[in-house]
Design a protein around this motif. Structure first.
Motif, PDB file in Angstrom:
ATOM      1  N   THR A  74      22.856 -56.407  41.708  1.00 45.82           N
ATOM      2  CA  THR A  74      22.578 -57.961  41.599  1.00 45.82           C
ATOM      3  C   THR A  74      20.987 -58.157  41.732  1.00 45.82           C
ATOM      4  O   THR A  74      20.360 -56.841  41.754  1.00 45.82           O
ATOM      5  CB  THR A  74      23.250 -58.727  42.790  1.00 45.82           C
ATOM      6  OG1 THR A  74      23.242 -59.974  42.534  1.00 45.82           O
ATOM      7  CG2 THR A  74      22.764 -58.252  44.060  1.00 45.82           C
ATOM      8  N   ASP A  75      20.518 -59.190  42.207  1.00 45.28           N
ATOM      9  CA  ASP A  75      19.084 -59.515  41.858  1.00 45.28           C
ATOM     10  C   ASP A  75      18.404 -58.533  43.132  1.00 45.28           C
ATOM     11  O   ASP A  75      19.059 -58.152  44.066  1.00 45.28           O
ATOM     12  CB  ASP A  75      18.756 -60.851  42.491  1.00 45.28           C
ATOM     13  CG  ASP A  75      19.356 -61.663  41.321  1.00 45.28           C
ATOM     14  OD1 ASP A  75      19.471 -61.209  40.333  1.00 45.28           O
ATOM     15  OD2 ASP A  75      19.406 -62.953  41.623  1.00 45.28           O
ATOM     16  N   LYS A  76      17.039 -57.919  42.760  1.00 45.09           N
ATOM     17  CA  LYS A  76      16.523 -56.998  43.938  1.00 45.09           C
ATOM     18  C   LYS A  76      15.582 -58.207  44.601  1.00 45.09           C
ATOM     19  O   LYS A  76      15.599 -59.484  44.537  1.00 45.09           O
ATOM     20  CB  LYS A  76      15.756 -56.251  43.101  1.00 45.09           C
ATOM     21  CG  LYS A  76      14.439 -56.605  42.059  1.00 45.09           C
ATOM     22  CD  LYS A  76      13.942 -55.310  41.397  1.00 45.09           C
ATOM     23  CE  LYS A  76      12.755 -55.684  40.338  1.00 45.09           C
ATOM     24  NZ  LYS A  76      12.481 -54.718  39.687  1.00 45.09           N
ATOM     25  N   GLY A  77      14.675 -57.614  45.622  1.00 45.59           N
ATOM     26  CA  GLY A  77      13.675 -58.181  46.439  1.00 45.59           C
ATOM     27  C   GLY A  77      14.235 -58.653  47.896  1.00 45.59           C
ATOM     28  O   GLY A  77      13.667 -59.357  48.765  1.00 45.59           O
ATOM     29  N   PHE A  78      15.251 -57.805  48.084  1.00 47.31           N
ATOM     30  CA  PHE A  78      15.765 -57.677  49.585  1.00 47.31           C
ATOM     31  C   PHE A  78      14.914 -57.348  50.480  1.00 47.31           C
ATOM     32  O   PHE A  78      14.208 -56.346  50.333  1.00 47.31           O
ATOM     33  CB  PHE A  78      17.109 -56.792  49.687  1.00 47.31           C
ATOM     34  CG  PHE A  78      18.018 -57.058  50.955  1.00 47.31           C
ATOM     35  CD1 PHE A  78      18.951 -58.096  50.932  1.00 47.31           C
ATOM     36  CD2 PHE A  78      17.730 -56.045  52.068  1.00 47.31           C
ATOM     37  CE1 PHE A  78      19.869 -58.154  52.122  1.00 47.31           C
ATOM     38  CE2 PHE A  78      18.610 -56.212  53.197  1.00 47.31           C
ATOM     39  CZ  PHE A  78      19.485 -57.367  53.273  1.00 47.31           C
ATOM     40  N   PRO A  79      14.700 -58.079  51.833  1.00 51.26           N
ATOM     41  CA  PRO A  79      15.755 -59.137  52.155  1.00 51.26           C
ATOM     42  C   PRO A  79      15.440 -60.389  51.898  1.00 51.26           C
ATOM     43  O   PRO A  79      16.178 -61.372  52.289  1.00 51.26           O
ATOM     44  CB  PRO A  79      15.628 -58.718  53.611  1.00 51.26           C
ATOM     45  CG  PRO A  79      14.196 -58.531  53.926  1.00 51.26           C
ATOM     46  CD  PRO A  79      13.860 -57.468  52.702  1.00 51.26           C
ATOM     47  N   PHE A  80      14.014 -60.645  51.176  1.00 49.22           N
ATOM     48  CA  PHE A  80      13.735 -61.952  50.944  1.00 49.22           C
ATOM     49  C   PHE A  80      14.427 -62.629  49.749  1.00 49.22           C
ATOM     50  O   PHE A  80      14.706 -63.895  49.782  1.00 49.22           O
ATOM     51  CB  PHE A  80      12.148 -62.173  50.688  1.00 49.22           C
ATOM     52  CG  PHE A  80      11.364 -61.424  51.858  1.00 49.22           C
ATOM     53  CD1 PHE A  80      11.309 -61.909  53.000  1.00 49.22           C
ATOM     54  CD2 PHE A  80      10.944 -60.083  51.628  1.00 49.22           C
ATOM     55  CE1 PHE A  80      10.436 -61.468  53.759  1.00 49.22           C
ATOM     56  CE2 PHE A  80       9.953 -59.445  52.538  1.00 49.22           C
ATOM     57  CZ  PHE A  80       9.838 -60.267  53.683  1.00 49.22           C
ATOM     58  N   ALA A  81      15.245 -61.834  49.043  1.00 50.87           N
ATOM     59  CA  ALA A  81      15.963 -62.298  47.645  1.00 50.87           C
ATOM     60  C   ALA A  81      17.328 -61.327  48.025  1.00 50.87           C
ATOM     61  O   ALA A  81      17.577 -60.689  48.895  1.00 50.87           O
ATOM     62  CB  ALA A  81      15.244 -62.279  46.494  1.00 50.87           C
ATOM     63  N   GLY A  82      17.984 -61.491  46.686  1.00 55.96           N
ATOM     64  CA  GLY A  82      18.907 -60.471  46.587  1.00 55.96           C
ATOM     65  C   GLY A  82      20.456 -61.089  46.925  1.00 55.96           C
ATOM     66  O   GLY A  82      20.253 -62.320  46.811  1.00 55.96           O
ATOM     67  N   PRO A  83      21.500 -60.394  47.213  1.00 60.76           N
ATOM     68  CA  PRO A  83      22.763 -60.970  47.661  1.00 60.76           C
ATOM     69  C   PRO A  83      22.613 -61.962  48.803  1.00 60.76           C
ATOM     70  O   PRO A  83      21.875 -61.962  49.517  1.00 60.76           O
ATOM     71  CB  PRO A  83      23.757 -59.840  47.912  1.00 60.76           C
ATOM     72  CG  PRO A  83      22.586 -58.917  48.223  1.00 60.76           C
ATOM     73  CD  PRO A  83      21.435 -59.111  47.811  1.00 60.76           C
ATOM     74  N   LEU A  84      23.598 -62.935  48.621  1.00 59.66           N
ATOM     75  CA  LEU A  84      23.700 -63.945  49.412  1.00 59.66           C
ATOM     76  C   LEU A  84      24.216 -63.157  50.910  1.00 59.66           C
ATOM     77  O   LEU A  84      24.994 -62.237  50.927  1.00 59.66           O
ATOM     78  CB  LEU A  84      24.587 -65.119  49.318  1.00 59.66           C
ATOM     79  CG  LEU A  84      24.252 -65.821  48.237  1.00 59.66           C
ATOM     80  CD1 LEU A  84      25.506 -66.772  47.497  1.00 59.66           C
ATOM     81  CD2 LEU A  84      22.874 -66.627  48.252  1.00 59.66           C
ATOM     82  N   ASP A  85      23.774 -63.968  52.116  1.00 58.59           N
ATOM     83  CA  ASP A  85      24.685 -63.454  53.374  1.00 58.59           C
ATOM     84  C   ASP A  85      25.965 -63.560  53.546  1.00 58.59           C
ATOM     85  O   ASP A  85      26.554 -64.604  52.781  1.00 58.59           O
ATOM     86  CB  ASP A  85      23.971 -64.392  54.744  1.00 58.59           C
ATOM     87  CG  ASP A  85      22.713 -64.131  55.038  1.00 58.59           C
ATOM     88  OD1 ASP A  85      22.031 -63.060  54.658  1.00 58.59           O
ATOM     89  OD2 ASP A  85      21.986 -64.898  55.686  1.00 58.59           O
ATOM     90  N   GLY A  86      26.542 -62.670  53.983  1.00 58.15           N
ATOM     91  CA  GLY A  86      28.007 -62.452  53.762  1.00 58.15           C
ATOM     92  C   GLY A  86      28.688 -61.808  52.518  1.00 58.15           C
ATOM     93  O   GLY A  86      29.783 -61.732  52.286  1.00 58.15           O
TER      94      GLY A  86
END
Length: 459
Positions: A74-86
Motif C-alpha cells: 500500500t502507500d509508502k511514507g510510514f509512519p507519517f503515511a501508509g496503512p491506517l491504524d488497525g
C-alpha cells in the motif's frame, strides 16, 4: 502469557522450499505481489506455509495472504503515511482482506529471538528499484490484545539503498532491543523507489533477553579495494570489498573531496550530478550498529567522461521490464532505467511490435485494451543524441476478465477473479452475497449454489 496456537514453527520452516510452489498453486504470481520476509518468517509467510498442511484452516486464520504473502502493498511514507491504524499488518487489506490485522497475545506463530543484531532476509518475486527498508518494534507497554497502531511502534533500524534493484540487498542486520522480553511484533517496510508504494510485513517474535548487553567498542576493518567501475559525463560508479566487524557492518559512508556525500548498506554507490571531464577524490568508511567507524579507505581518484563532439554510443538496454498490475482494459508497466555516456532522454514503449508511446519516466500505463487478451511488450531507450538501445526483455501480459454485470464467472490459473465478502453476484438467475473473501482460479465447484458451497448465500 499463553502458548502459541501454532506451536511448531520449526516444522513449518522446513516447508520454505515449497513456498514458491504454494504461490503458484494457491495464487499465481500476481503483478502487484513482489516481496515478503522469509527469515524470520513473517505472519503472511507462515500462513502461506501453513496452507501446505491444511489449506482450509490456514485460509480461515490468515485469509488471502496465504495465496499472496508477497502482496501486502500500500502507500509508502510510514509512519507519517501508509496503512491506517488497525490495518498495518494487512497493508490496508490490499491483499484481499483484513485477516492479518486480528491481534491477540496467543493467536500468531512466534519466532524465538534474542535481542541484539539479528538478520532479516527478504524473498523477492520482483526486485523493484529501492529507496530503503525500515524496521519497527512494539514498545514495552504495548497491548498485544489490541490491533496494531502507529503509537505502538518505535523505529529500530533503517537500511538505505541507492535506487538499484532490491535483490542486491537481500539480508539486513537490525539491532533488536534487549530491554524487553516476551511477545512483540516487528514491522518490516520496503519502500520502492519509482512507485508511491511500499510493502509491509508483520513479524511475530518471542524475545528471550536476559542480562545487560556488553558495550561494543570494536570498529569495523578498513574498507579495501575501492575502485571505479563505470563513468559517464555526469556520474561515477564505485565499488569496494565488504568490511568485517565483530558484529555486523550497518552501512558505508562515502566521501568526495573530503565531504560526505552519501551512505549505503551495499558495497557500491553511484555519484551523480557531476561535471564532465573532471577528476574527483573518493574515500569510504564502514560503520557498525554501535556507531563504531573504520579508518578511511585509500583515496581513489576517478574522472567523469568528456562530452564527445559526436555521440555515437547507444544507451544500455532497459532492464527488468515487468507489470505492476492489470485491469480488464489496462496494463501498468515498469522497468529499470538505462545508463548512457551522456544522458538518456526518453523511453519508447512497444506493444505487439508497434511503438505506442514515449516517456521520460520508467513506468507507463497502457489503456484502452481488450479484456482477457494477451499483449507483448518491450522498451527501447534513446539518448539526447538520438542513439537507441537494444530492446528490453519482452513480457506477455494478459488483461483481466471483464465482469461488468456482476455475473459470477470462474477465473483462470493466471487470471483469478477476486470475490470480496459482502458484495453481490448473480448466477443462473439468482443473486448471491459473498460470505468469505476468496479468489476463483477456474473451479466451477465454487460457483454460487453449488452443492456444499459456503462461500455464497442467497440474497
Amino acid at each position: 502469557m499463553k502458548k502459541n496456537t501454532f506451536k511448531n514453527i520449526a516444522k513449518l520452516s522446513v516447508l520454505s522450499t515449497a513456498c514458491v510452489a504454494s504461490i503458484m498453486i494457491f495464487g499465481g504470481e500476481k503483478a502487484h505481489a513482489h516481496g515478503f520476509v522469509e527469515k524470520p518468517a513473517s505472519r503472511a509467510y507462515i500462513g502461506n506455509m501453513a496452507a501446505q498442511q491444511n489449506w482450509n484452516d490456514a485460509f480461515k486464520m490468515y485469509g488471502q495472504s496465504i495465496n499472496n504473502p508477497q502482496g501486502i502493498e500500500t502507500d509508502k511514507g510510514f509512519p507519517f503515511a501508509g496503512p491506517l491504524d488497525g490495518q498495518i499488518a494487512s497493508g490496508d487489506g490490499k491483499v484481499g482482506d483484513f485477516m492479518l490485522d486480528k491481534q491477540t497475545e496467543d493467536m500468531w506463530v512466534k519466532n524465538n529471538m534474542t535481542g541484539g543484531t539479528n538478520a532479516f532476509t527478504w524473498k523477492y518475486t520482483t526486485a523493484h528499484a529501492t529507496t530503503k527498508w525500515h524496521y519497527y518494534i512494539t514498545k514495552k507497554d504495548w497491548n498485544p490484545n489490541d490491533k496494531l497502531e502507529r503509537s505502538d511502534l518505535e523505529l529500530i533500524g533503517t537500511v538505505n539503498h541507492d535506487g538499484s534493484t532490491a535483490d542486491k540487498n537481500l539480508t539486513h542486520y537490525i539491532d533488536v532491543p534487549k530491554d524487553r522480553s516476551g511477545y512483540h511484533v516487528i514491522l518490516a517496510v520496503w519502500d520502492v523507489a519509482d512507485t508511491p508504494n511500499a510493502f509491509y510485513q508483520a513479524i511475530d517474535v518471542n524475545l528471550q533477553n536476559d542480562g545487560i548487553p556488553e558495550e561494543d567498542t570494536e570498529a569495523p576493518t578498513k574498507v579495501e579495494n575501492l575502485a571505479q567501475t563505470h563513468a559517464t559525463t555526469t556520474s561515477i560508479s564505485l565499488t569496494w570489498n565488504e568490511s568485517t566487524d565483530n558484529t555486523n557492518v550497518k552501512e558505508y559512508k562515502i566521501f568526495r573531496n573530503g565531504q560526505q556525500i552519501g551512505k549505503t548498506a551495499t558495497t557500491n554507490f553511484v555519484d551523480e550530478g557531476l561535471t564532465s571531464n573532471t577528476a574527483y577524490k573518493y574515500t569510504v568508511q564502514a560503520v557498525d550498529f554501535a556507531g563504531n567507524t573504520s579508518e578511511s579507505s585509500d583515496t581513489l581518484t576517478a574522472k567523469t567522461l568528456e562530452i564527445p563532439a559526436e555521440d555515437t554510443e547507444k544507451p544500455t538496454s532497459p532492464g527488468h521490464l515487468h507489470s505492476m498490475g492489470e485491469t480488464s482494459d489496462s496494463v501498468n508497466l515498469m522497468w529499470n532505467k538505462s545508463s548512457d555516456n551522456v544522458k538518456v532522454s526518453q523511453y519508447h514503449v512497444y506493444r505487439d511490435g508497434k511503438k505506442i508511446a514515449s516517456t521520460d519516466k520508467t513506468s507507463f500505463t497502457d489503456t484502452g485494451l481488450a479484456a482477457y487478451t494477451t499483449y507483448d511488450y518491450y522498451i527501447v531507450a534513446e539518448d539526447t543524441s538520438g542513439n537507441k538501445s537494444e530492446a528490453s526483455n519482452h513480457i506477455q501480459v494478459t488483461t483481466q476478465i471483464s465482469n461488468p454485470e456482476n455475473e459470477w464467472k470462474a477465473g483462470t490459473f493466471t487470471n483469478p477473479i477476486l470475490y470480496t465478502a459482502g458484495t453481490t453476484v448473480s448466477h443462473n438467475g439468482k443473486e448471491y452475497i459473498v460470505v468469505i473473501t476468496h479468489q476463483n482460479y477456474g473451479d466451477t465447484t465454487w460457483a454460487p449454489g453449488a452443492n456444499g458451497n459456503s462461500l455464497f448465500k442467497v440474497k
